[in-house]
Design an enzyme around this catalytic site. Structure first.
Site, PDB file in Angstrom:
ATOM      1  N   LEU A   1      84.900  83.568 -25.891  1.00 38.19           N
ATOM      2  CA  LEU A   1      84.213  84.820 -25.542  1.00 38.19           C
ATOM      3  C   LEU A   1      84.185  85.011 -24.026  1.00 38.19           C
ATOM      4  O   LEU A   1      84.202  86.125 -23.526  1.00 38.19           O
ATOM      5  CB  LEU A   1      82.781  84.844 -26.083  1.00 38.19           C
ATOM      6  CG  LEU A   1      82.575  84.593 -27.588  1.00 38.19           C
ATOM      7  CD1 LEU A   1      81.132  84.849 -27.963  1.00 38.19           C
ATOM      8  CD2 LEU A   1      83.501  85.439 -28.439  1.00 38.19           C
TER       9      LEU A   1
ATOM     10  N   THR B   1      94.740  82.113 -14.082  1.00 35.71           N
ATOM     11  CA  THR B   1      94.087  81.091 -14.891  1.00 35.71           C
ATOM     12  C   THR B   1      92.587  81.199 -14.755  1.00 35.71           C
ATOM     13  O   THR B   1      92.062  81.214 -13.649  1.00 35.71           O
ATOM     14  CB  THR B   1      94.509  79.648 -14.537  1.00 35.71           C
ATOM     15  OG1 THR B   1      93.494  78.738 -14.976  1.00 35.71           O
ATOM     16  CG2 THR B   1      94.688  79.454 -13.038  1.00 35.71           C
TER      17      THR B   1
ATOM     18  N   ARG C   1      86.446  84.353 -21.788  1.00 38.04           N
ATOM     19  CA  ARG C   1      87.656  84.870 -21.145  1.00 38.04           C
ATOM     20  C   ARG C   1      88.017  86.244 -21.697  1.00 38.04           C
ATOM     21  O   ARG C   1      88.918  86.903 -21.186  1.00 38.04           O
ATOM     22  CB  ARG C   1      88.823  83.905 -21.322  1.00 38.04           C
ATOM     23  CG  ARG C   1      89.474  83.925 -22.684  1.00 38.04           C
ATOM     24  CD  ARG C   1      90.616  82.941 -22.775  1.00 38.04           C
ATOM     25  NE  ARG C   1      91.377  83.132 -23.999  1.00 38.04           N
ATOM     26  CZ  ARG C   1      92.204  82.237 -24.510  1.00 38.04           C
ATOM     27  NH1 ARG C   1      92.378  81.085 -23.908  1.00 38.04           N
ATOM     28  NH2 ARG C   1      92.874  82.495 -25.619  1.00 38.04           N
TER      29      ARG C   1
ATOM     30  N   GLY D   1      87.293  74.725 -19.255  1.00 42.16           N
ATOM     31  CA  GLY D   1      87.884  73.955 -18.161  1.00 42.16           C
ATOM     32  C   GLY D   1      87.841  72.479 -18.495  1.00 42.16           C
ATOM     33  O   GLY D   1      86.871  71.807 -18.183  1.00 42.16           O
TER      34      GLY D   1
ATOM     35  N   GLY E   1      97.045  81.031 -22.011  1.00 40.51           N
ATOM     36  CA  GLY E   1      95.885  81.774 -22.522  1.00 40.51           C
ATOM     37  C   GLY E   1      95.581  83.006 -21.701  1.00 40.51           C
ATOM     38  O   GLY E   1      95.814  83.020 -20.495  1.00 40.51           O
TER      39      GLY E   1
ATOM     40  N   ASP F   1      90.662  78.955 -15.504  1.00 39.90           N
ATOM     41  CA  ASP F   1      90.210  77.620 -15.096  1.00 39.90           C
ATOM     42  C   ASP F   1      90.312  77.386 -13.595  1.00 39.90           C
ATOM     43  O   ASP F   1      89.791  76.402 -13.087  1.00 39.90           O
ATOM     44  CB  ASP F   1      91.038  76.548 -15.822  1.00 39.90           C
ATOM     45  CG  ASP F   1      90.719  76.483 -17.299  1.00 39.90           C
ATOM     46  OD1 ASP F   1      89.677  77.028 -17.696  1.00 39.90           O
ATOM     47  OD2 ASP F   1      91.515  75.900 -18.053  1.00 39.90           O
TER      48      ASP F   1
END
Lengths: 387, 387
Positions: B287, B135, B289, B181, B12, B137
């Site tokens: 939204l 990432t 990221r 996450g 992503g 996350d």
């Protein structure tokens, strides 16, 4: 002797309701005809409890912060009112020497405003009541648009623009974004402003003004996915079918409030189940009305303007009216204000007119884009793609 | 003769993956040891199809736009790879004279990166493979933090700050915000940065590292509502119970993908049903990221840095490593990079350590706040309340 003024907020906040408060307070502070400047703490409930905040001597530095403060700095309410409450309000206003009463809010608040004015007239009291328009949903009648809408529109358009770019780079097939506005589709429609060229704008838009059909929706999605790997769909939180029944059934009733499930996840699930495509739903919800980062500049300016004009109006003896915005003639965008009879506004919900909805009923028209653009300002950055 | 370089994105996007691409491209363009600069279109799938984008001569003006472009400007993928794919990749790389291979991604991508490096070594091929950490996350091992996280953290902290102010002004009782996450609670935890003084920060935070109990959650909510009219709860999308079962049951399985319902609306519904309070759930989802507006400045800088360092590393003959960030000693925040063995990173998920989780398991510690603050930068504006 100067007379006192009170300002009262009603209903949900917008990104610029505090900007209108800024307009009211800065103007009232400078005018000798105004004595004490009060706010009712937490809306009409505060007025009825004589829970006032004295803002007469707040420093200019603190007032400046109002323009960048979300929510409402004096609180707000959605308290239901009874007939006797209006008489009680009048007693309290007279007791505190308050002659000028400003209500900032949407349809429900304008109803309160109108009823208080009626009660004053009936009792022959020398109190001047004025409405300041405010609603992110933009469903107030007569005014060309309402402060609060431009910022909510800028939030959804910017967020959707960025999302469209994300979805294009890693196709998730279908992302359904839920937009605020249960009965009026103004914010949902504003997502179309994400990209004038259409590449980073929603592929499909479903408005509450149009009866929604799940079959038709699935067909639209299937059709779009023939030529594009990932699509973005924006839907109003309040879609209902041709019989007027909400697509997402109400799940709970607590007191007067009805709770609905989220239509974004409902429709994403439908796409997965019925079409077998990957899908997900997003619901920024209240973040869209609280975002100072994505405030529309013109919205802030106009919110301040209607605040100032409301003070001017009561000082000039206007009563039982709401400040409305009208567009100036000519090609360049500009507005002027008028004071309109509150009875023409009370409890009337303005919906998206037909000429703003496209023929396929799954998007908006150029007319809408042209109407909406000046209210929203700059949307997102220039972006680059090497694909 | 100069050797060619290729950059590949996996997984992503983040708000700054294109900033790392900016670092790679600007540095590679200037270095004489690099010949052609390619990108694999849409990730490893593009590499296997020889679907390359030649970025050797892209203008500096266009490269500048990368820093403000969400998504990924060269596409990305989550294609599963088989053993024979690695051999095929090597053939393609050799055919195109590509000696330098940069993978930008998270755990899964680092796995691909490590396996390609292994295959090259086994076949004795002179190819240098390097990982660039990315990432939102923040679950990559060894590196102090990963580019992409700071911006996602800034998004959630700023949004929650604004939301808390909104909720305080019109009590909606309970608003549950779902944070990204699924297995690691870094972004959820970062919502605590909304307000150092705590007034406009979440009242409760539930992390995926802590087994979730609905009973305990309802008790926590009830307790908080004793002293406050409206509260904001932030939860990880991936909460599970003490047996490790997701709180929101998986609702569909399409191919390899599992679909879960939204935990925000699940918990809001639970509050309404069990406690009778008003509640709603919000889920900004992707939204967070994609937001360029709320990028963290330091995150952009560090993303560029790891891109540059990855190019430097392969040119210096490093292989099978990932660029990691380490904090400098001393009180002032600063980082330096090291190249760490990719085997220590591959497929390992870094979770929030115990000392970052509060004793009641419904919030974070001061240690976390201190650790996270410099990555995120300024959160929101100064605000004013007259209540």
């Amino acid at each position: 002797m100067a007379d006192n003024l009170i300002v009262i907020h009603g209903g949900g906040p917008t990104a610029v309701i505090n900007s209108s408060l800024y307009g009211v307070l800065t103007f009232a502070k400078k005018d000798e005809r105004v004595g004490k400047i009060y706010a009712a703490k937490n809306g009409t409930g505060g007025l009825l409890k004589e829970d006032f905040i004295d803002l007469t001597d707040v420093s200019d530095e603190r007032l400046e912060l109002l323009k960048q403060t979300p929510g409402t700095a004096i609180g707000t309410s959605r308290d239901p009112l009874e007939k006797e409450d209006y008489e009680k309000m009048i007693d309290i206003l007279l007791k505190h020497g308050i002659k000028y009463v400003l209500f900032n809010g949407g349809n429900g608040t304008m109803d309160t405003c109108g009823k208080l004015c009626e009660a004053c007239k009936k009792l022959g009291k020398d109190i001047y009541v004025m409405g300041i328009p405010k609603t992110m949903d933009n469903d107030l009648a007569i005014t060309d648009h309402s402060p609060g809408f431009g910022s909510a529109a800028r939030y959804i358009a910017t967020s959707v623009r960025e999302l469209c770019f994300d979805v294009e780079s890693l196709p998730i097939h279908v992302v359904v974004v839920e937009a605020s506005g249960r009965n009026a589709g103004w914010i949902t429609a504003a997502s179309a402003l994400a990209d004038k060229e259409g590449r980073y704008a929603p592929d499909l838009i479903y408005l509450p003004e149009v009866p929604f059909s799940e079959e038709r929706f699935l067909e639209d999605v299937r059709e779009k996915l023939k030529t594009k790997k990932g699509i973005v769909v924006v839907v109003s939180e309040g879609l209902s079918d041709k019989e007027g029944k909400p697509i997402v059934k109400p799940i709970f009733q607590v007191g007067r409030a009805t709770y609905f499930g989220d239509i974004s996840s409902h429709l994403a699930n439908l796409v997965i189940k019925e079409l077998g495509y990957k899908a997900r739903g997003e619901k920024p919800g209240l973040l869209g009305r609280a975002s100072i980062t994505l405030q529309s500049e013109i919205d802030v300016e106009e919110a301040i303007l209607v605040g100032i004009e409301a003070v001017k109006a009561v000082l000039n003896g206007e009563n039982g009216k709401m400040i409305a915005l009208s567009r100036n003639e000519g090609n360049e965008y500009g507005v002027h204000t008028t004071a309109v009879d509150i009875k023409d506004v009370m409890m009337f919900e303005k919906k998206l007119p037909e000429n703003f909805i496209n023929e396929s009923k799954n998007g908006v028209t150029e007319d809408f884009i042209k109407w909406c653009e000046p209210l929203v300002g700059k949307i997102g950055n220039e972006m680059v793609s090497f694909k």
